[in-house]
Every structure is written in structure tokens, then in C-alpha cells.
Design a protein around this motif. Structure first.
Motif, short mmCIF file in Angstrom:
data_model
loop_
_atom_site.label_atom_id
_atom_site.label_comp_id
_atom_site.label_asym_id
_atom_site.label_seq_id
_atom_site.Cartn_x
_atom_site.Cartn_y
_atom_site.Cartn_z
N GLY A 450 0.81 -1.20 0.00
CA GLY A 450 0.00 0.00 0.00
C GLY A 450 0.84 1.25 0.00
N PRO A 451 0.21 2.41 -0.17
CA PRO A 451 0.96 3.68 -0.21
C PRO A 451 1.46 4.08 1.17
N LEU A 452 2.78 4.13 1.33
CA LEU A 452 3.43 4.53 2.57
C LEU A 452 4.63 5.41 2.25
N HIS A 453 4.87 6.41 3.07
CA HIS A 453 6.04 7.27 2.91
C HIS A 453 7.19 6.72 3.76
N CYS A 454 8.34 6.54 3.14
CA CYS A 454 9.53 6.06 3.85
C CYS A 454 10.68 7.04 3.62
N ALA A 455 11.57 7.12 4.60
CA ALA A 455 12.73 8.00 4.48
C ALA A 455 13.90 7.40 5.24
N ILE A 456 15.11 7.54 4.66
CA ILE A 456 16.35 7.17 5.33
C ILE A 456 16.98 8.45 5.86
N LEU A 457 17.17 8.50 7.16
CA LEU A 457 17.71 9.70 7.80
C LEU A 457 19.17 9.47 8.16
N THR A 458 20.00 10.37 7.74
CA THR A 458 21.44 10.34 8.07
C THR A 458 21.86 11.74 8.47
N PRO A 459 23.01 11.87 9.11
CA PRO A 459 23.50 13.23 9.43
C PRO A 459 23.74 14.08 8.20
N ARG A 460 23.86 13.47 7.04
CA ARG A 460 24.14 14.21 5.82
C ARG A 460 22.89 14.66 5.09
N GLY A 461 21.70 14.05 5.42
CA GLY A 461 20.48 14.45 4.73
C GLY A 461 19.36 13.45 4.92
N CYS A 462 18.27 13.67 4.19
CA CYS A 462 17.06 12.84 4.31
C CYS A 462 16.54 12.57 2.91
N SER A 463 16.30 11.33 2.58
CA SER A 463 15.79 10.94 1.26
C SER A 463 14.43 10.27 1.42
N TRP A 464 13.40 10.86 0.78
CA TRP A 464 12.03 10.34 0.87
C TRP A 464 11.69 9.52 -0.37
N CYS A 465 10.79 8.58 -0.17
CA CYS A 465 10.25 7.82 -1.31
C CYS A 465 8.85 7.34 -0.95
N LEU A 466 7.97 7.35 -1.93
CA LEU A 466 6.60 6.87 -1.75
C LEU A 466 6.46 5.56 -2.50
N HIS A 467 6.23 4.47 -1.77
CA HIS A 467 6.13 3.16 -2.39
C HIS A 467 4.68 2.91 -2.81
N GLU A 468 4.45 2.78 -4.10
CA GLU A 468 3.11 2.56 -4.65
C GLU A 468 2.88 1.07 -4.90
N THR A 469 2.99 0.26 -3.88
CA THR A 469 2.70 -1.17 -4.00
C THR A 469 1.20 -1.38 -3.80
N PRO A 470 0.67 -2.49 -4.34
CA PRO A 470 -0.77 -2.74 -4.19
C PRO A 470 -1.15 -2.87 -2.71
N PRO A 471 -2.30 -2.36 -2.31
CA PRO A 471 -2.71 -2.47 -0.91
C PRO A 471 -3.10 -3.90 -0.55
N LEU A 472 -3.16 -4.16 0.73
CA LEU A 472 -3.58 -5.48 1.20
C LEU A 472 -5.07 -5.69 0.93
N GLY A 473 -5.43 -6.94 0.66
CA GLY A 473 -6.82 -7.29 0.45
C GLY A 473 -7.33 -7.06 -0.95
N GLU A 474 -6.50 -6.60 -1.86
CA GLU A 474 -6.95 -6.33 -3.22
C GLU A 474 -6.98 -7.60 -4.05
N SER A 475 -5.98 -8.46 -3.87
CA SER A 475 -5.91 -9.72 -4.61
C SER A 475 -5.03 -10.69 -3.83
N CYS A 476 -5.41 -11.97 -3.89
CA CYS A 476 -4.61 -12.98 -3.20
C CYS A 476 -3.37 -13.37 -4.00
N ASP A 477 -3.27 -12.95 -5.25
CA ASP A 477 -2.13 -13.30 -6.10
C ASP A 477 -1.04 -12.24 -6.09
#
Length: 558
Positions: A450-477
Motif C-alpha cells: 500500500g501507499p506509505l512514505h519512507c525516508a532514510i535519515l542520516t546526518p548528511r540528509g534525508c531521502s524520501w520515497c513513496l512506495h506505490e505497491t498494491p494495498p492489502l486485500g486487493e488480490s490474493c495473487d
């Protein structure tokens, strides 16, 4: 000038006095004797005090078949059965058999008297012995008791159905809606010189009219089926906004009044936006209805509509209060399920945050031990809102907990949770879920759905990414791929569950700026990262806060 001064002095000496009839009069000095005597005042205020409502008790006279029952008892037993009101007599000349009928309102309905029938036919046919007759009389009194209790219950329930409220138990029967409606009907009928009145209300489909309250009519009228609307010409005319006055029903039988009386009148009962039914008054004698009578009936119809709406609003208020209290208890229970103690795992820190709200949360965070001295962490959110979303989130959290002990890999946990959710769900927008496994001696494997925002935080900076994977319960395959976050000491993984919004980009920029400032000051514990991120979103977010949750995982070991 002297005349005016004298008048002023006389007026100043006058006082208010109470007359014998309870009115107020003006007293002043008597011209002949100089004494103060009351003078009658023709214009004084009369205050009408409405009488206290009395509980309507069942009556023996309401049993229509009582006379036939008494005659059959006399023929079968040779004893005369008399059911009377009041307590049992103590006079020795009256052969009373105690057979009380309790109407269920805290008082005895009456007593039964057994007397031998003194007649020529009774002398030829000896009566049944007294003991058998008393037993039969007691059984009959019990049946009458049950019958009158049913009438009382029907009388109250019909009034409650008139207000479209559920049946409720009341400690004080004098305050029951049925008593108030009957009082209004009685007052209206007596005010216009009639002998009976009835309130007929429409059903939900507006196809028929049902008698819901009455005065002066037998109570068994309440048990009769509703009248089809197409056969009620007078009621239809009244519901168009006209008062229908039938001064001689025999000449106007085509109007089809609901009761057989020489004269009757009908007015509509309606609220500001809804037609509820009709009010009928009946007279035992042919008579005419003038404008005063119809005005009184129309005012009474408004009072009846107000009573019905008041009861409905009162019930809705009670139900709303109960619902609010239940929601508060559910919110407290849900918040108690969130883990409050940080887990102890060498080399890692884990913390979570959910938005403070008075409603139920549709997002959650959790952590739990896994076999092999490892720790599992998850963050989830239901795509639905409100109570349905909270229930879906609780079901998702329970499913994760149930599969966590058997899944060593985050991808396996997400896959099995998706299968369980797809199998049990009737269909819907699905859910988002993040799962990770924390190992003291390794990297951080994780998996997302499902859509979730993730970020890797380091002393040098922050990198964001939005993972557009299918949500749970949409299909068993659906296949969910496992990823690995390679974190060095001091780095952190931040996961944010929030719906898509135009304000999300601005919130993420504010979070990144705040995190960089935190790294400069050294306040970068997992708890500080989660709380700071949540507070920024809580302040700038323009969507329901019950859908926000944050999970922070920081590497503290080498």
C-alpha cells in the motif's frame, strides 16, 4: 390645581389587596368612614395551572366480553360472579371470594363476589360446590388480569410507535407518552364539546392510517388493523390542509369516518416539514363545528405533533449520548493497545506515534518478539474512515500478531496477512502495512504494502520515497517484494502512514528540515524522531488526524 392634588393623594393612598376569589383589587380610603375597603378590579390576571397527569389504570369495563362471561359462569355453576372495583369487602353479608386482578401498576384492580343464584331454575339444578366455583373464579380473574395487562402494554406501545421510538421501560408511568397524548386528546375533545377523540398516524410507507392514541373509545380499537389510505377520503382531504367537519354523518357517509358517531371533525397533524396523520373528534349528538372549534383542534394537532417530535428528539439525544460514551470507551481501549514501553534490543531503538484525537484511530504501530532473539515492528493503516476504519485496523493488527510467530521474513508476514485479509474481507479499499525484522547482528529487512512514505535519515540528509505497491486485500495473487535498508550507526528509517494529500509535500519538507536541525543538536533518538514528525504533521495536516501514524527505527550499534 387643588382637585388634581386631591386625586394624586387619593391614588397614592390606594394599595393592592387580595379579593376572596383570588383576584387582585385596589383598596383606598372610604369617603364616608375613612376606612380602607377593598375595591373590585375587573381587569386582573388569571393564571391557568395545568393539572398533573395521572397514570391511566386498566379498568374492568374495558373487557367487552365480561357480561357474556358472567352469564356463562352463572349458567355453568349456578353461582353469580360479580367483578367489582376496589378492595375486598369485609361485611359478613357479602360472600366475597378473594380473586384479585392485578393490573401491573402497583394496585389491585378489584375483587370477585360469589353469590348463589336464587331462582326457580337454580333450585331445580343444584349449583356447583363453593370451593370449585371459587377456583374457577380465581382462574377467570387471572385471565382478566393478563388481558388488562396486555391492553395496558398495547396502549403504551402504540403511543411509542407513534413517535417512531424504540420501546423503553419507564419507572414513572404517569410520564409515559401514552398518558400525555391521551391527556391532550381529552382536553381537546372536551374543549369543543365532543365525547371521544383519536390520533391516526401514517405508516412508514404512507399507505395506511393507524390509531395510535385515543380517548373516549374502547381500548380494543388499538388492536384493529390500519385503514388503507385510499379508503379514507376525509383524512386525505384533511392532510391537504383543510378541516373536515361532518355535522351529520348519515348524510355524509361517503367521507367514511373511522368511528360510528353522529358528528365528527378531522384536522391534519403535521410538523414543519412532515405530515404525520390526522386528529379526529367525535360527538354523540348531531352538532355543528364553528371557527372556534376548528381553531382549537388545529392548535391541539400542533401540540400532538410537538409531543411526538419531543419524544423522538429525546430518544435520539439519549442514543447519541450513549453512542458518544461508547466511542470514548472504545477510544480509550484502542489507545491502551498501543505499546507504551520501548523495546529493549541491542543495537536498535524503536518508537511510534499516533495522532491524539477524540475519535477512533484508523492507523496503528506495534512491535513484538520473534523467534531467534529478534524483534518485529509494523505500521498499518486502513483505507476506510470512521468506525469501519477503526475496526478494519484492529482486524489488521490482530492478523499481523497471529502470523508474526510463524513468519521469520517480513515478506512472508505481509503475504500471509494479505491472504487472510483478502479471504475474510467482503471487498473494500484495502489497507497499508509496513513490516520489518530487527536483528542485533544484521541489516534491516522490511516489506511494504500500500501507499506509505519512507525516508532514510542520516546526518548528511534525508531521502524520501513513496512506495506505490498494491494495498492489502486487493488480490490474493499479489506478490510483495522484500527490501533491505542498510543503516549505519546513527542512521534511522522513518515510516509514515497518511493518505495522499496536496499538503503532504509541504509537511514532508518541514519534517526534513526539522530532522536536519535535530541531527545538529544531537536529539535524534527514535522517540524524538517519531514525536517531532508526528507533531509537524499534526499541526499542518488538513485531513482527519485519526489516519496518521509514525514509526521510527534507529541503528545504535555498529
Amino acid at each position: 390645581m387643588e382637585t388634581k392634588n386631591a386625586r394624586r393623594a387619593a391614588t397614592a393612598n390606594r394599595t393592592l389587596t387580595s379579593n376572596p376569589d383570588g383576584s387582585l383589587g385596589i383598596s383606598g380610603p372610604n369617603r364616608s368612614s375613612g376606612e380602607t375597603v377593598p375595591k373590585p378590579c375587573l381587569n386582573y390576571l388569571k393564571i391557568y395551572h395545568e393539572q398533573t397527569l395521572e397514570a391511566r389504570r386498566p379498568d374492568i369495563d374495558n373487557v367487552a366480553s365480561l357480561s357474556a362471561l358472567v352469564a356463562a359462569f352463572r349458567t355453568a355453576t349456578g353461582w353469580q360472579l360479580n367483578l367489582r372495583r376496589g378492595t375486598k369487602p369485609t361485611h359478613p353479608s357479602e360472600h366475597a371470594s378473594s380473586a384479585p386482578a392485578n393490573p401491573g401498576v402497583g394496585a389491585s384492580l378489584g375483587h370477585a363476589l360469589l353469590d348463589p343464584v336464587r331462582s326457580a331454575s337454580a333450585a331445580l339444578n343444584p349449583p356447583v360446590d363453593r370451593q370449585s366455583a371459587e377456583q374457577l373464579a380465581q382462574a377467570i380473574a387471572g385471565l382478566i388480569d393478563e388481558h388488562l395487562q396486555t391492553q395496558q402494554a398495547l396502549w403504551e406501545r402504540e403511543a411509542e410507535l407513534a413517535a417512531a421510538v424504540p420501546v423503553v421501560a419507564r419507572l414513572n408511568s404517569s410520564e409515559h407518552l401514552a398518558s400525555r397524548l391521551q391527556w391532550v386528546l381529552r382536553t381537546a375533545a372536551q374543549a369543543v364539546g365532543c365525547h371521544a377523540a383519536g390520533l391516526y398516524l401514517l405508516d412508514e410507507g404512507t399507505t395506511s392510517l393507524k390509531l395510535r392514541a385515543c380517548w373516549g373509545l374502547p381500548r380494543h380499537r388499538l388492536t384493529e388493523p390500519p385503514r388503507p389510505l385510499q379508503e379514507t377520503l376525509a383524512d386525505l382531504e384533511a392532510m391537504l390542509g383543510h378541516a373536515v367537519c361532518l355535522e351529520d354523518v348519515r348524510l355524509l357517509s361517503h367521507w367514511k369516518p373511522p368511528e360510528d358517531f353522529p358528528s365528527a371533525a378531522c384536522v391534519p397533524v403535521s410538523s414543519s416539514s412532515t405530515i404525520l396523520g390526522t386528529l379526529w373528534v367525535f360527538s354523540k349528538n348531531p352538532r355543528k363545528f364553528d371557527d372556534r372549534d376548528t381553531s382549537i383542534l388545529e392548535a391541539t394537532a400542533g401540540r400532538l405533533a410537538a409531543e411526538l417530535e419531543r419524544e423522538a428528539l429525546l430518544r435520539e439525544g439519549i442514543e447519541a449520548s450513549q453512542l458518544k460514551r461508547s466511542l470514548v470507551e472504545a477510544e480509550q481501549f484502542q489507545r491502551a493497545q498501543f505499546p507504551s514501553t520501548p523495546p529493549v534490543l541491542v543495537g536498535w531503538e524503536v518508537a511510534g506515534w499516533v495522532a491524539p484525537t477524540e475519535s477512533l484511530n484508523t492507523a496503528f504501530f506495534d512491535w513484538f518478539p520473534i523467534e531467534g532473539a529478534k524483534l518485529g515492528a509494523c505500521l498499518g493503516r486502513s483505507a476506510e474512515e470512521g468506525i469501519a476504519g477503526a475496526l478494519a485496523a484492529a482486524s489488521l493488527r490482530a492478523s499481523v500478531r497471529a502470523h508474526a510467530s510463524q513468519c521469520r521474513r517480513p515478506s512472508t508476514l505481509i503475504q500471509r496477512t494479505n491472504t487472510a485479509l483478502w479471504t475474510a474481507s467482503p471487498g473494500g479499499p484495502g489497507a497499508s502495512l509496513f513490516g520489518a525484522t530487527l536483528d542485533p547482528s544484521g541489516d534491516l529487512p522490511f516489506c511494504l504494502a500500500g501507499p506509505l512514505h519512507c525516508a532514510i535519515l542520516t546526518p548528511r540528509g534525508c531521502s524520501w520515497c513513496l512506495h506505490e505497491t498494491p494495498p492489502l486485500g486487493e488480490s490474493c495473487d499479489t506478490k510483495y517484494r522484500q527490501r533491505v535498508a542498510r543503516l549505519w550507526r546513527g542512521d534511522a528509517l522513518l515510516v509514515l502512514a497518511c493518505p495522499k494529500s496536496e499538503h503532504a509535500a509541504g509537511c514532508l519538507s518541514a519534517v526534513e528540515k526539522g530532522l536536519l536541525e535535530a541531527y545538529k543538536t544531537g536529539s535524534t533518538s527514535a522517540q524524538n524522531i517519531a514525536c517531532m514528525t508526528g507533531e509537524i504533521f499534526d499541526t499542518a495536516w488538513h485531513l482527519p488526524k485519526a489516519r496518521l501514524a509514525v514509526l521510527a527505527i534507529k541503528r545504535t550499534g555498529s
